[in-house]
Design a protein around this motif. Sequence first.
Motif, PDB file in Angstrom:
ATOM      1  N   TYR A  27      22.963 -43.727  25.941  1.00  0.00           N
ATOM      2  CA  TYR A  27      21.714 -43.474  26.938  1.00  0.00           C
ATOM      3  C   TYR A  27      21.653 -42.110  27.517  1.00  0.00           C
ATOM      4  CZ  TYR A  27      19.367 -44.109  31.556  1.00  0.00           C
ATOM      5  OH  TYR A  27      18.700 -44.267  32.500  1.00  0.00           O
ATOM      6  N   GLY A  28      23.004 -41.561  28.112  1.00  0.00           N
ATOM      7  CA  GLY A  28      22.792 -40.261  28.588  1.00  0.00           C
ATOM      8  C   GLY A  28      22.348 -39.093  27.541  1.00  0.00           C
ATOM      9  N   ALA A  29      22.466 -39.199  26.319  1.00  0.00           N
ATOM     10  CA  ALA A  29      21.993 -38.220  25.301  1.00  0.00           C
ATOM     11  C   ALA A  29      20.507 -38.287  25.120  1.00  0.00           C
ATOM     12  CB  ALA A  29      22.658 -38.523  24.004  1.00  0.00           C
ATOM     13  N   GLN A  30      19.971 -39.539  25.407  1.00  0.00           N
ATOM     14  CA  GLN A  30      18.398 -39.524  25.427  1.00  0.00           C
ATOM     15  C   GLN A  30      17.972 -39.307  26.586  1.00  0.00           C
ATOM     16  OE1 GLN A  30      17.731 -43.999  24.251  1.00  0.00           O
ATOM     17  NE2 GLN A  30      18.069 -43.240  22.262  1.00  0.00           N
ATOM     18  N   LEU A  31      18.591 -39.259  27.713  1.00  0.00           N
ATOM     19  CA  LEU A  31      18.090 -38.714  28.740  1.00  0.00           C
ATOM     20  C   LEU A  31      17.915 -36.885  28.760  1.00  0.00           C
ATOM     21  CD1 LEU A  31      19.693 -40.477  31.783  1.00  0.00           C
ATOM     22  CD2 LEU A  31      17.554 -40.991  30.786  1.00  0.00           C
ATOM     23  N   VAL A  32      18.936 -36.524  28.126  1.00  0.00           N
ATOM     24  CA  VAL A  32      18.967 -35.212  28.114  1.00  0.00           C
ATOM     25  C   VAL A  32      17.945 -34.566  26.783  1.00  0.00           C
ATOM     26  CG1 VAL A  32      20.531 -33.091  27.646  1.00  0.00           C
ATOM     27  CG2 VAL A  32      20.994 -34.890  29.016  1.00  0.00           C
ATOM     28  N   VAL A  33      17.867 -35.217  25.720  1.00  0.00           N
ATOM     29  CA  VAL A  33      17.459 -34.579  24.452  1.00  0.00           C
ATOM     30  C   VAL A  33      16.148 -34.201  24.370  1.00  0.00           C
ATOM     31  CG1 VAL A  33      16.849 -36.899  23.263  1.00  0.00           C
ATOM     32  CG2 VAL A  33      17.465 -35.023  21.788  1.00  0.00           C
ATOM     33  N   PRO A  34      15.497 -34.560  25.098  1.00  0.00           N
ATOM     34  CA  PRO A  34      13.797 -34.092  25.178  1.00  0.00           C
ATOM     35  C   PRO A  34      13.718 -32.636  25.761  1.00  0.00           C
ATOM     36  CG  PRO A  34      13.991 -36.215  26.232  1.00  0.00           C
ATOM     37  CD  PRO A  34      15.370 -36.029  26.073  1.00  0.00           C
ATOM     38  N   PHE A  35      14.761 -32.098  26.438  1.00  0.00           N
ATOM     39  CA  PHE A  35      14.821 -30.952  27.068  1.00  0.00           C
ATOM     40  C   PHE A  35      15.668 -29.945  26.257  1.00  0.00           C
ATOM     41  CE2 PHE A  35      14.643 -34.121  30.387  1.00  0.00           C
ATOM     42  CZ  PHE A  35      13.338 -33.857  30.924  1.00  0.00           C
ATOM     43  N   THR A  36      15.871 -30.329  25.124  1.00  0.00           N
ATOM     44  CA  THR A  36      16.625 -29.311  24.029  1.00  0.00           C
ATOM     45  C   THR A  36      15.818 -29.127  22.707  1.00  0.00           C
ATOM     46  OG1 THR A  36      17.797 -31.342  22.712  1.00  0.00           O
ATOM     47  CG2 THR A  36      18.883 -30.701  24.593  1.00  0.00           C
ATOM     48  N   ALA A  37      16.448 -28.224  21.959  1.00  0.00           N
ATOM     49  CA  ALA A  37      15.638 -27.686  20.793  1.00  0.00           C
ATOM     50  C   ALA A  37      15.544 -28.860  19.980  1.00  0.00           C
ATOM     51  CB  ALA A  37      16.448 -26.597  20.154  1.00  0.00           C
ATOM     52  N   ALA A  38      16.509 -29.924  19.935  1.00  0.00           N
ATOM     53  CA  ALA A  38      16.557 -31.093  18.945  1.00  0.00           C
ATOM     54  C   ALA A  38      15.459 -32.087  19.160  1.00  0.00           C
ATOM     55  CB  ALA A  38      17.973 -31.679  18.964  1.00  0.00           C
ATOM     56  N   GLY A  39      14.732 -31.887  20.734  1.00  0.00           N
ATOM     57  CA  GLY A  39      14.157 -33.057  21.192  1.00  0.00           C
ATOM     58  C   GLY A  39      12.640 -32.825  20.395  1.00  0.00           C
ATOM     59  N   GLY A  40      12.396 -31.950  19.784  1.00  0.00           N
ATOM     60  CA  GLY A  40      10.883 -31.902  19.316  1.00  0.00           C
ATOM     61  C   GLY A  40      10.577 -32.263  17.802  1.00  0.00           C
ATOM     62  N   CYS A  41       9.714 -32.525  17.558  1.00  0.00           N
ATOM     63  CA  CYS A  41       9.418 -33.162  16.166  1.00  0.00           C
ATOM     64  C   CYS A  41       8.230 -32.249  15.424  1.00  0.00           C
ATOM     65  CB  CYS A  41       9.163 -34.658  16.282  1.00  0.00           C
ATOM     66  SG  CYS A  41      10.628 -35.534  16.457  1.00  0.00           S
ATOM     67  N   GLY A  42       8.252 -31.051  15.890  1.00  0.00           N
ATOM     68  CA  GLY A  42       7.271 -30.254  15.219  1.00  0.00           C
ATOM     69  C   GLY A  42       5.756 -30.383  15.994  1.00  0.00           C
ATOM     70  N   GLU A  43       4.930 -29.518  15.706  1.00  0.00           N
ATOM     71  CA  GLU A  43       3.495 -29.564  16.324  1.00  0.00           C
ATOM     72  C   GLU A  43       2.963 -30.726  16.278  1.00  0.00           C
ATOM     73  OE1 GLU A  43      -0.453 -26.690  16.538  1.00  0.00           O
ATOM     74  OE2 GLU A  43       1.384 -26.250  15.329  1.00  0.00           O
ATOM     75  N   MET A  44       2.257 -31.358  17.089  1.00  0.00           N
ATOM     76  CA  MET A  44       1.421 -32.656  17.112  1.00  0.00           C
ATOM     77  C   MET A  44      -0.048 -32.327  16.907  1.00  0.00           C
ATOM     78  SD  MET A  44       4.015 -34.489  17.796  1.00  0.00           S
ATOM     79  CE  MET A  44       3.392 -36.320  17.969  1.00  0.00           C
ATOM     80  N   GLY A  45      -0.750 -33.166  16.571  1.00  0.00           N
ATOM     81  CA  GLY A  45      -2.063 -33.010  16.159  1.00  0.00           C
ATOM     82  C   GLY A  45      -2.909 -34.324  16.952  1.00  0.00           C
ATOM     83  N   PRO A  46      -4.299 -33.903  16.469  1.00  0.00           N
ATOM     84  CA  PRO A  46      -5.247 -34.980  17.062  1.00  0.00           C
ATOM     85  C   PRO A  46      -5.230 -36.315  16.371  1.00  0.00           C
ATOM     86  CG  PRO A  46      -6.277 -33.519  15.925  1.00  0.00           C
ATOM     87  CD  PRO A  46      -5.000 -32.950  15.951  1.00  0.00           C
ATOM     88  N   LEU A  47      -5.664 -37.304  16.968  1.00  0.00           N
ATOM     89  CA  LEU A  47      -5.866 -38.636  16.201  1.00  0.00           C
ATOM     90  C   LEU A  47      -6.991 -38.940  15.770  1.00  0.00           C
ATOM     91  CD1 LEU A  47      -3.467 -40.693  18.839  1.00  0.00           C
ATOM     92  CD2 LEU A  47      -2.689 -39.558  16.914  1.00  0.00           C
ATOM     93  N   PRO A  48      -7.575 -38.327  14.537  1.00  0.00           N
ATOM     94  CA  PRO A  48      -8.684 -38.781  14.117  1.00  0.00           C
ATOM     95  C   PRO A  48      -9.011 -40.209  13.742  1.00  0.00           C
ATOM     96  CG  PRO A  48      -7.647 -37.722  12.465  1.00  0.00           C
ATOM     97  CD  PRO A  48      -6.732 -37.607  13.886  1.00  0.00           C
ATOM     98  N   ARG A  49     -10.229 -40.754  13.978  1.00  0.00           N
ATOM     99  CA  ARG A  49     -10.627 -41.999  13.725  1.00  0.00           C
ATOM    100  C   ARG A  49     -10.398 -42.538  12.533  1.00  0.00           C
ATOM    101  NH1 ARG A  49     -14.001 -45.643  16.300  1.00  0.00           N
ATOM    102  NH2 ARG A  49     -14.364 -44.096  18.114  1.00  0.00           N
ATOM    103  N   ARG A  50     -10.553 -41.666  11.337  1.00  0.00           N
ATOM    104  CA  ARG A  50     -10.293 -42.292   9.939  1.00  0.00           C
ATOM    105  C   ARG A  50      -8.993 -42.227   9.390  1.00  0.00           C
ATOM    106  NH1 ARG A  50     -15.763 -39.884   7.057  1.00  0.00           N
ATOM    107  NH2 ARG A  50     -17.293 -40.905   8.409  1.00  0.00           N
ATOM    108  N   THR A  51      -8.247 -41.478   9.982  1.00  0.00           N
ATOM    109  CA  THR A  51      -6.779 -41.190   9.498  1.00  0.00           C
ATOM    110  C   THR A  51      -6.004 -42.311   9.218  1.00  0.00           C
ATOM    111  OG1 THR A  51      -6.745 -39.018  10.552  1.00  0.00           O
ATOM    112  CG2 THR A  51      -4.630 -40.224   9.945  1.00  0.00           C
ATOM    113  N   VAL A  52      -6.090 -43.473  10.244  1.00  0.00           N
ATOM    114  CA  VAL A  52      -5.260 -44.796   9.884  1.00  0.00           C
ATOM    115  C   VAL A  52      -5.936 -45.423   8.651  1.00  0.00           C
ATOM    116  CG1 VAL A  52      -4.690 -46.551  11.003  1.00  0.00           C
ATOM    117  CG2 VAL A  52      -4.501 -44.678  12.268  1.00  0.00           C
ATOM    118  N   ARG A  53      -7.161 -45.655   8.868  1.00  0.00           N
ATOM    119  CA  ARG A  53      -7.602 -46.518   7.977  1.00  0.00           C
ATOM    120  C   ARG A  53      -7.553 -45.893   6.494  1.00  0.00           C
ATOM    121  NH1 ARG A  53     -13.588 -48.102   9.326  1.00  0.00           N
ATOM    122  NH2 ARG A  53     -12.421 -49.060  10.945  1.00  0.00           N
TER     123      ARG A  53
END
Length: 306
Positions: free
Chosen positions: A269-295
């Motif tokens: 629990y404590g680690a999950q409160l902190v990890v978003p503010f660390t270098a390990a908390g990111g998962c790369g650059e996010m992108g848009p959610l185009p309509r056709r991608t899921v299908r």
Amino acid sequence: MRNLLRYGYPLLMLVGVNGTIIALAGSGAPKLTLIGVVLVAIALSFTAERVIPYERAWNRSHDDASRDVAHVLVNESLMLASLAVIPLVAALRGPGSWWPHALPFWAQVLLAVLVADLGITVVHMASHRYGWLWRLHAVHHSVTRCYGLNGLMKHPLHQTLETIGGVAPLLILGMPVPVASALAAMVAVQLLLQHSNADYRVGPLRSVLALNEGHRFHHQREAGAGDVDFGLFTLLWDHLFGTYVLDRRRRFTSADLGMAAKPDYPTGYGAQLVVPFTAAGGCGEMGPLPRRTVRDRLQSAGRRSR
């Protein structure tokens, strides 16, 4: 008997428990009474998960039970504390209100549910698009099993942002405290149903209500695969935005859940409160959610979206 339970359990929760919440809130019952109803809903959820489990392994702790309880206690407390803000907002807003007080109380609650559903869905979608929001939301996607308490397994900052997104328009309209109390309790019940390990059935409503059958697709571990079925109460906005997916033939296990990009994401629990503010908390650059991608993704995998 099992089929009776599969169809009866969601009916009990959606109509019986929520109906009780609306009746109590409309009659001015103390908030502790509503908390009691939510506790009963939690007990019903755990019972159903053991009598009609979807995946038996998900009924056993993955060394996450105490952590999830901590998330629930903190986030539910934040949700209840937010009710105290309503009189303050009303005082700042001044006299006058656009809220439809003439409607029956149940209709006012339904209106609140639909408005909150849109606001929370928008924040949820944004959390899969923008990296700084994803850092907070990733806590929720680190789960490797779906069961009732997962719904409130969120970073408290993200929980706060979702609450603001859903409730701010209602506060501007002048939502009364009793309606807000009913909404808060119903959110807790909905989260139990949405992440439940109970193998229940709702028939054609599966395409309308944001319940566990569709929400498991949202917790797929592959990057981008979970950018579907964002709704909290309904799937109406997912239909509109082209992010609705449901394949009744698909089965999930723990191997399908979590985050492939972060297999070693912190579990405490404590680690999950902190990890978003660390270098390990990111998962790369996010992108848009185009309509056709899921299908397109489902078709390329040889599955059929319904």
